[in-house]
Design a protein around this motif. Sequence first.
Motif, PDB file in Angstrom:
ATOM      1  N   GLU A 145      -7.153  -5.060  15.150  1.00  0.00           N
ATOM      2  CA  GLU A 145      -6.417  -6.177  14.546  1.00  0.00           C
ATOM      3  C   GLU A 145      -4.911  -5.923  14.584  1.00  0.00           C
ATOM      4  N   ARG A 146      -4.513  -4.688  14.303  1.00  0.00           N
ATOM      5  CA  ARG A 146      -3.088  -4.322  14.352  1.00  0.00           C
ATOM      6  C   ARG A 146      -2.535  -4.577  15.752  1.00  0.00           C
ATOM      7  N   LEU A 147      -3.258  -4.106  16.769  1.00  0.00           N
ATOM      8  CA  LEU A 147      -2.791  -4.279  18.147  1.00  0.00           C
ATOM      9  C   LEU A 147      -2.838  -5.741  18.578  1.00  0.00           C
ATOM     10  N   HIS A 148      -3.801  -6.483  18.076  1.00  0.00           N
ATOM     11  CA  HIS A 148      -3.850  -7.925  18.345  1.00  0.00           C
ATOM     12  C   HIS A 148      -2.582  -8.590  17.778  1.00  0.00           C
ATOM     13  N   ILE A 193       7.412   6.962  10.756  1.00  0.00           N
ATOM     14  CA  ILE A 193       7.023   5.656  11.281  1.00  0.00           C
ATOM     15  C   ILE A 193       6.384   4.827  10.161  1.00  0.00           C
ATOM     16  N   PRO A 194       6.692   3.533  10.061  1.00  0.00           N
ATOM     17  CA  PRO A 194       6.104   2.700   9.012  1.00  0.00           C
ATOM     18  C   PRO A 194       4.565   2.704   9.056  1.00  0.00           C
ATOM     19  N   ALA A 195       3.966   2.607   7.895  1.00  0.00           N
ATOM     20  CA  ALA A 195       2.504   2.658   7.777  1.00  0.00           C
ATOM     21  C   ALA A 195       1.820   1.573   8.605  1.00  0.00           C
ATOM     22  N   HIS A 196       2.407   0.391   8.695  1.00  0.00           N
ATOM     23  CA  HIS A 196       1.751  -0.683   9.451  1.00  0.00           C
ATOM     24  C   HIS A 196       1.683  -0.377  10.949  1.00  0.00           C
ATOM     25  N   VAL A 197       2.344   0.686  11.378  1.00  0.00           N
ATOM     26  CA  VAL A 197       2.311   1.110  12.780  1.00  0.00           C
ATOM     27  C   VAL A 197       1.508   2.392  12.941  1.00  0.00           C
TER      28      VAL A 197
END
Length: 190
Positions: free
Chosen positions: A58-61, A43-47
Amino acid sequence: MDLDERPADIRTARLYLRAWRASDAAGLLPVLEANAAHLQRWIPAHVASVAPLHEIEERLHGFAADFAAARAWRFGIFAPADGDVYGEVDLFFRSDRERVQLAHADRVEIGYWLRSDLMGLGYATEAALAMVSLAERLSGMRHVEIRCDARNARSAALPRRLGFHLAGGPADASDPYAMVWIRALGGPAG
């Protein structure tokens, strides 16, 4: 389906799928921590990367903003009884070359991941089938795609169970392990 009709939540026989909220960070962080080695390979790091709680919020926002703007519909996969985080299932809107906003898409891509302790129970299949059903309600879509790594045998088995066929050749010439599976919309149910 009109954008105003898009579901913010979906119930299946055993799962509750809901658009991510920043407030889900407290439940997601321990899942990411416990599954870091399992997820970060695929899975990509940003996820999937572990981060401080405020960064997960912030990621979930950002995921919620993408959902509202029809850039990507990311759904958390939750236990219906207690809200435990099981994983994520997504609809990404695509053109023939890249991910795009829904208004510019002619196909959709399904993404998914689960906690390692819940693999092999059919949850990813159930969640992905819910995304196929959602995709069938979108106008102008030709087919659904699942892109995965051939080395991830469990992930690569899911599209076959749902009636997808291997489109051939790698999805990305720089990645010889990338597979693209396709299912025409209105095809057989899994």
